[in-house]
Design an enzyme around this catalytic site. Structure first.
Site, PDB file in Angstrom:
ATOM      1  N   ASN A 119       0.872  -1.172   0.000  1.00 47.51           N
ATOM      2  CA  ASN A 119       0.000   0.000   0.000  1.00 47.51           C
ATOM      3  C   ASN A 119       0.911   1.224   0.000  1.00 47.51           C
ATOM      4  O   ASN A 119       1.672   1.415   0.938  1.00 47.51           O
ATOM      5  CB  ASN A 119      -0.873  -0.036   1.263  1.00 47.51           C
ATOM      6  CG  ASN A 119      -1.718   1.215   1.460  1.00 47.51           C
ATOM      7  OD1 ASN A 119      -2.134   1.501   2.557  1.00 47.51           O
ATOM      8  ND2 ASN A 119      -1.964   1.965   0.402  1.00 47.51           N
ATOM      9  N   GLY A 120       0.838   2.010  -1.058  1.00 47.79           N
ATOM     10  CA  GLY A 120       1.689   3.199  -1.126  1.00 47.79           C
ATOM     11  C   GLY A 120       2.254   3.403  -2.511  1.00 47.79           C
ATOM     12  O   GLY A 120       1.732   2.864  -3.489  1.00 47.79           O
ATOM     13  N   TYR A 178     -10.746  11.468   4.356  1.00 49.94           N
ATOM     14  CA  TYR A 178     -11.654  10.748   3.470  1.00 49.94           C
ATOM     15  C   TYR A 178     -11.415   9.234   3.353  1.00 49.94           C
ATOM     16  O   TYR A 178     -12.361   8.466   3.359  1.00 49.94           O
ATOM     17  CB  TYR A 178     -11.583  11.372   2.074  1.00 49.94           C
ATOM     18  CG  TYR A 178     -12.282  10.589   0.986  1.00 49.94           C
ATOM     19  CD1 TYR A 178     -13.668  10.441   0.999  1.00 49.94           C
ATOM     20  CD2 TYR A 178     -11.571   9.980  -0.041  1.00 49.94           C
ATOM     21  CE1 TYR A 178     -14.316   9.706   0.011  1.00 49.94           C
ATOM     22  CE2 TYR A 178     -12.214   9.254  -1.034  1.00 49.94           C
ATOM     23  CZ  TYR A 178     -13.574   9.110  -1.005  1.00 49.94           C
ATOM     24  OH  TYR A 178     -14.204   8.394  -1.970  1.00 49.94           O
TER      25      TYR A 178
END
Ligand code: SF4
Length: 477
Positions: free
Chosen positions: A109-110, A249
């Site tokens: 993730n990234g 968000y």
């Protein structure tokens, strides 16, 4: 849901549980909001790593049979929205390889800001890449390490990459979590009986009945295997740069991220927004689902009642057939419908968490006006988004970000609102523990904590040009 930054990816890993793959499936289910393009699970029975990846949602990618084939007490999983590399099955994760250290699986993730240059160097040395995802660079660096141990090879590989990463990795008999030294992306550690669990957000722990223990720290490598849990901290400390957009968000409000409840932080953004930018109005209406927490805070602080004046259709698929005959606001109407009894004749405050291009917000404002609103005031619970992200979030070019190219008055006119106000950077920073010193706020400031390649810097310069497309009326067309 509409005009938003796109979430990055979600990762999950479990070590030492007889139902590892089933729990990874459930964990990914809870993390589905972080990536909907592909899903994958790899499991290990202590000897062999098996895996399955497919395009689509988690429940489309797996069935009882395919999960049953993923045997063993160790599993890692990944949901992906492509931030680097195209959207295709070969780019789905986890990536599984055979190495000198045995079978190895990895999910990411990234975004690695130096993946391009590392890749070029590896290709010149003869490396053959099977995907165009930046994660494969780490796989090559791991496989080429001269270290005698798996952990040494991981440290070797990770120390060469820069950028944002929360990795979940698996060998035959352990699951490993790695968080970059700046701590851009979250990674939580939990316990389920004797098993250890690592995942992007704590909502995945909740679903499988695991207990949150702590976050994997920035720059920490956590190894969960037969010897229990081991923590390695091989890197020099770096300035903290947790992604504040996780609180704005990305993350689910029922998660704890960077040690804080997302719901509480988001609600407080709404309170702060109400203090900074009050307005005389009759009703607060959140844009569902993204604006709900901030609208609760705004209503609490202002004393103006909050009502669900926009109803979201939860059953909209990824594609729908547009009717031949043009229907006004069709694209938005399929997903949202105003409640006339709440809106008609009222001064309405619409609350959302962010505006990217502004095209959808404008359609919503017009839809609310068409439902009889006397005034429509737009309130956004984060600062104007003026710069793209290079740390694992899909953002449009800077020239397409309405706040990068327009004054506040131009934005108000474009949205067709009576007033528009964003939360200030100070308000945002005041709403999270540690403030700006702990967080990346680059998409609001254009100041980047980790340098990225020069060609991307050139791309940023587009910022200074106005985008004529934004001047057109997307509703009328
Ligand atoms: S630039 Fe924005 S979206 Fe990207 S990591 Fe920083 S705060 Fe998060």
């Amino acid at each position: 849901m509409f005009d938003k930054f796109r979430e990055e990816c979600g990762v999950f890993g479990i070590s030492g549980h007889s139902e590892a793959a089933n729990l990874a499936y459930l964990g990914l289910y809870a993390l589905q909001h972080r990536g909907q393009e592909s899903a994958g699970i790899a499991s290990s029975d202590g000897v062999q790593i098996r895996h399955r990846k497919a395009m689509g949602y988690v429940n489309e990618a797996f069935n009882a049979e395919s999960l049953a084939a993923l045997s063993g007490n160790f599993a890692i999983g990944h949901v992906r929205y492509s931030t680097a590399g195209e959207s295709k099955l070969s780019n789905a994760q986890p990536i599984v390889i055979d190495s000198v250290h045995g079978p190895f699986a990895i999910g990411h993730n990234g975004n690695l800001v130096n993946a391009g240059e590392l890749r070029d160097a590896l290709v010149r040395e003869g490396a053959i890449f099977q995907t165009n995802s930046d994660t494969e660079v780490v796989v090559h660096l791991f496989a080429r390490s001269k270290s005698d141990t798996t952990e040494g090879a991981i440290v070797d590989a990770i120390s060469q990459v820069r950028g944002a990463f929360s990795f979940i990795m698996m060998t035959r008999d352990r699951v490993i979590g790695v968080r970059d030294p700046h701590g851009f992306r979250p990674l939580a550690l939990g316990r389920l009986g004797d098993a250890w669990v690592m995942c992007s957000e704590t909502c995945a722990l909740d679903l499988i009945g695991a207990t949150y223990v702590r976050d994997v720290e920035a720059g920490e490598i956590v190894v969960a295997g037969p010897q229990g849990l081991k923590s390695i901290k091989p890197y020099a400390p770096a300035p903290s740069a947790q992604c504040v957009f996780e609180h704005v968000y990305f993350a689910r409000p029922d998660s704890y991220v960077f040690g804080e409840s997302v719901n509480e932080v988001r609600t407080d953004f709404g309170r702060r927004l109400a203090r900074e930018s009050p307005v005389d109005a009759d009703v607060i209406v959140p844009i569902p689902d993204s604006g709900v927490c901030a609208a609760v805070g705004y209503a609490e602080q202002s004393g103006i009642p909050m009502r669900m004046g926009l109803i979201r259709n939860h059953y909209v698929g990824r594609t729908f057939i547009e009717p031949q005959q043009s229907i006004r606001h069709f694209g938005v109407k399929v997903k949202l419908n105003p409640v006339r009894s709440i809106i008609d004749g009222k001064r309405v405050v619409l609350v959302d968490d962010s505006i990217v291009r502004g095209t959808t917000s404008r359609k919503i404002v017009r839809m609310v006006r068409a439902a009889g609103a006397r005034e429509v005031h737009m309130r956004i619970s984060c600062p104007p988004t003026v710069s793209p992200c290079f740390y694992g979030v899909d953002t449009p070019r800077r020239s397409e970000l309405i706040a990068a190219t327009h004054t506040m008055e131009e934005i108000r006119k474009y949205l067709d609102a009576d007033s528009v106000a964003y939360l200030s950077l100070e308000g945002l920073a005041g709403g999270v523990k540690g403030g700006r010193s702990k967080y990346c706020t680059s998409c609001y400031t254009g100041e980047y904590p980790v340098a990225f390649p020069r060609d991307e810097a050139a791309y940023l310069q587009l910022a200074l040009k106005l985008n004529p497309e934004l001047e057109k009326d997307p509703v009328a067309s």
